[in-house]
Design an enzyme around this catalytic site. Structure first.
Site, short mmCIF file in Angstrom:
data_model
loop_
_atom_site.label_atom_id
_atom_site.label_comp_id
_atom_site.label_asym_id
_atom_site.label_seq_id
_atom_site.Cartn_x
_atom_site.Cartn_y
_atom_site.Cartn_z
N TYR A 1 -27.25 6.47 14.60
CA TYR A 1 -26.11 5.61 14.95
C TYR A 1 -26.41 4.16 14.61
O TYR A 1 -25.53 3.40 14.19
CB TYR A 1 -25.78 5.74 16.44
CG TYR A 1 -24.51 5.01 16.81
CD1 TYR A 1 -23.27 5.64 16.69
CD2 TYR A 1 -24.55 3.68 17.23
CE1 TYR A 1 -22.11 4.96 16.98
CE2 TYR A 1 -23.38 3.00 17.53
CZ TYR A 1 -22.16 3.64 17.41
OH TYR A 1 -21.00 2.96 17.69
N THR B 1 -1.70 -4.24 -3.45
CA THR B 1 -0.89 -3.85 -2.29
C THR B 1 -1.62 -4.04 -0.95
O THR B 1 -1.15 -4.79 -0.09
CB THR B 1 -0.46 -2.38 -2.44
OG1 THR B 1 -1.62 -1.58 -2.68
CG2 THR B 1 0.52 -2.21 -3.60
N ASP C 1 -12.44 -9.35 -5.55
CA ASP C 1 -12.18 -7.94 -5.27
C ASP C 1 -12.95 -7.19 -6.36
O ASP C 1 -12.48 -7.04 -7.48
CB ASP C 1 -10.69 -7.62 -5.33
CG ASP C 1 -10.42 -6.14 -5.05
OD1 ASP C 1 -11.38 -5.34 -5.14
OD2 ASP C 1 -9.26 -5.78 -4.77
N LYS D 1 -13.99 3.73 -6.24
CA LYS D 1 -13.75 3.58 -7.68
C LYS D 1 -15.09 3.52 -8.42
O LYS D 1 -15.71 4.54 -8.65
CB LYS D 1 -12.91 2.33 -7.95
CG LYS D 1 -11.43 2.49 -7.64
CD LYS D 1 -11.13 2.42 -6.18
CE LYS D 1 -9.65 2.23 -5.89
NZ LYS D 1 -9.40 2.19 -4.44
N ARG E 1 4.21 1.99 -10.01
CA ARG E 1 3.65 0.66 -9.78
C ARG E 1 4.71 -0.34 -10.23
O ARG E 1 4.63 -0.93 -11.30
CB ARG E 1 2.35 0.44 -10.56
CG ARG E 1 1.20 1.30 -10.13
CD ARG E 1 0.39 0.81 -8.93
NE ARG E 1 0.96 1.05 -7.62
CZ ARG E 1 0.23 1.08 -6.50
NH1 ARG E 1 -1.08 0.92 -6.53
NH2 ARG E 1 0.80 1.25 -5.34
N PHE F 1 5.51 2.19 -0.49
CA PHE F 1 5.40 3.13 -1.61
C PHE F 1 4.69 4.43 -1.22
O PHE F 1 4.96 5.47 -1.81
CB PHE F 1 4.68 2.48 -2.79
CG PHE F 1 3.30 1.98 -2.45
CD1 PHE F 1 3.11 0.74 -1.89
CD2 PHE F 1 2.19 2.78 -2.68
CE1 PHE F 1 1.85 0.28 -1.55
CE2 PHE F 1 0.91 2.34 -2.36
CZ PHE F 1 0.75 1.08 -1.78
N1 F0G Z 1 -8.50 -3.36 -4.28
C1 F0G Z 1 -8.11 -2.73 -5.40
C2 F0G Z 1 -8.09 -3.47 -6.69
C3 F0G Z 1 -7.73 -1.38 -5.34
O1 F0G Z 1 -7.34 -0.77 -6.44
C4 F0G Z 1 -7.76 -0.72 -4.09
C5 F0G Z 1 -7.32 0.66 -3.98
C6 F0G Z 1 -8.16 -1.42 -2.96
C7 F0G Z 1 -8.54 -2.74 -3.10
C8 F0G Z 1 -8.18 -0.79 -1.59
O2 F0G Z 1 -9.20 0.13 -1.49
O3 F0G Z 1 -8.07 2.35 -1.22
O4 F0G Z 1 -10.49 2.03 -0.68
O5 F0G Z 1 -8.75 1.06 0.77
N2 F0G Z 1 -6.68 1.24 -4.87
C9 F0G Z 1 -6.24 2.62 -4.87
C10 F0G Z 1 -5.48 2.88 -6.13
C11 F0G Z 1 -5.51 3.03 -3.64
O6 F0G Z 1 -4.98 4.00 -6.27
O7 F0G Z 1 -5.41 2.00 -6.99
P1 F0G Z 1 -9.10 1.48 -0.60
#
Ligand code: F0G
Length: 460
Positions: A75, A128, A218, A261, A385, A452
């Site tokens: 933990y 988003t 990011d 990713k 999108r 969405f």
């Molecule tokens: N930033 C980017 C550029 C993203 O593409 C995503 C997620 C996030 C932040 C948020 O991350 O999903 O781990 O909470 N993108 C996914 C997509 C949902 O399908 O493009 P997460």
């Protein structure tokens, strides 16, 4: 066939396979109606080739699976955390590392710690979940991306770049003190996976820091961005993706990452920074939303898989095969005259619904409909999108009308072969020939947040 360029191949072979199922057109037509014409609401079992997202849909390596067995599930003080911390420090270069359950967990913590209500947050287009968390924390988002990003067929090699004049104007108008930070997404997901150049990142960093504004990266697909810099920017052809990635991060003060990713895992996130005060705030808040700072909503085994995934992700041959598979798919469509976003991005191919269905007005959701039609015709699942993803302006309540009205066909890492993309391209080309009869949609259910994901539609 004569090759004009040395072909690429995946730097791995396949050891485990998962069968795919095809269904009938009638079955899929019923399924999309039941799903309210929203591909997010389909059952995955009805999908043939799933290009909804590259998020958490990666195939892990034998090394990642074996490392999961040695995950330390303590933990507190898990040794898997310390391994992850060491690997992240090495490849991203930040001092402090806090794991989270996924990217938006990191965005939640960072937005709450770094935004005072009423402050502005600049960004190179929006994402988003990122913008949602910035707004929930009381921030007001301002897009400062270059105009070319909003044009689906510009050939600018770095369409993700910040327009320095727009950013400077914002600073002059609002004052550095009223700008919480600038978020740099690299590449820019919503613009079609378009990269940011090193030169631009450096200039943004200098300008922001001169006015006491922090730079938050990011870094979700930062390794793809580093690959584009290696391929396109003068002076980087002989540098490794690993070094380019680290240099890019060095111009920022903090980063959020969705590990689902670049890091070749199915779940996980990170928030990282160099500033001790910010770290103290993140560390005290993470226990409210995620868990102890040494697991952040993850199992020890997940952190092992992330650490190993990052080691694999920065290898030049691994990232080249990833991006070149996307390019292969994009070229099949582009050469057949299908309107897609160009240059082809890092994580997917984006159909331009405004040019695909020019007879459907934007408030009848052409991209939403195109994603639904593609599923019905082929069993291939993509995602809208466009206007649905853009949501509403929280101040006025009106729809945002983004220039880009796209269907994203996202490529999961190490999952599909070139033959799958041949089949997907075949169906899209067929649909394009018969596109005149398509009708638009009307929205019949609209959720309050990130609409969405769960909005429902009916065919007009
Ligand atoms: N930033 C980017 C550029 C993203 O593409 C995503 C997620 C996030 C932040 C948020 O991350 O999903 O781990 O909470 N993108 C996914 C997509 C949902 O399908 O493009 P997460």
């Amino acid at each position: 066939m004569a090759f004009t360029k040395k072909p690429w191949a995946e730097p791995y072979r396949i050891k485990v396979v998962e069968p795919l199922k095809t269904t009938t057109r009638e079955h899929r037509r019923e399924a999309i109606k039941k799903a309210g014409w929203n591909t997010f609401l389909l059952h995955a079992k009805d999908v043939y080739i799933d290009l909804l997202t590259d998020s958490g849909t990666n195939a892990m390596s034998d090394m990642q699976w074996s490392r999961m067995m040695i995950g330390d599930e303590a933990y507190a003080g898990s040794s898997s955390f310390y391994k992850l911390e060491e690997v992240c420090r090495k490849y991203y270069g930040y001092k402090y590392i806090v794991p989270t359950h996924q990217g938006r967990g990191a965005e939640n913590l960072l937005s709450k710690c770094a935004i005072r209500p009423g402050q502005y947050v600049a960004g190179n287009m929006y994402f988003t979940t990122t913008r949602e968390h910035q707004e929930i924390a009381g921030g007001i988002f301002v897009d400062v991306i270059i105009d070319e990003a909003h044009n689906s067929f510009s050939d600018h090699p770095f369409k993700g770049n910040v327009d320095l004049e727009k950013f400077e104007r914002l600073i002059a108008e609002k004052g550095g003190d009223n700008i919480a930070y600038i978020t740099i997404g690299a590449p820019v997901n919503m613009a079609g996976g378009q990269p940011v150049s090193m030169e631009n990142m450096k200039a943004v960093s200098e300008l922001a820091h001169r006015h006491g504004i922090k730079v938050v990266l990011d870094a979700t697909r930062n390794i793809e961005n580093a690959y584009f810099i290696q391929q396109r920017e003068a002076g980087y052809a002989h540098k490794s993706v690993e070094d380019i990635n680290r240099e890019f991060c060095s111009y920022s003060d903090a980063a959020t990452v969705s590990a689902k990713k670049d890091l070749y895992v199915n779940i996980g996130g990170l928030v990282m920074c160099n500033d001790e005060e910010l770290y103290d705030d993140l560390r005290s808040l993470v226990v409210v939303y995620e868990g102890m700072p040494t697991y952040g909503g993850l199992a020890g085994r997940d952190m092992e898989a992330m650490a190993q995934g990052l080691i694999e992700a920065v290898q030049d041959d691994m990232i080249a095969s990833r991006v070149r598979q996307v390019e292969y798919f994009g070229n099949l469509l582009h050469q057949a005259g299908i309107p897609i976003v160009t240059p082809i991005g890092g994580h997917g191919v984006f159909l331009d619904a405004k040019r695909f269905y020019p007879h459907i007005p934007q408030d009848q959701f052409p991209a939403q409909k195109l994603a639904g039609d593609l599923f019905v015709e082929s069993g291939v699942r993509g995602m809208e999108r466009g206007i649905v993803s853009a949501g509403r302006n929280k101040q006025t309540g009106d729809h945002y009308y983004p220039e880009l009205e796209l269907v994203r066909l996202t490529v999961p890492r190490r999952v599909y072969t070139q033959a799958h993309f041949d089949v997907a391209a075949y169906y899209i080309i067929e649909m394009y020939r018969n596109r005149d009869n398509a009708r638009g949609l009307r929205m019949v259910y609209e959720p309050k947040f990130l609409r969405f994901f769960q909005a429902r539609f009916e065919e007009l």
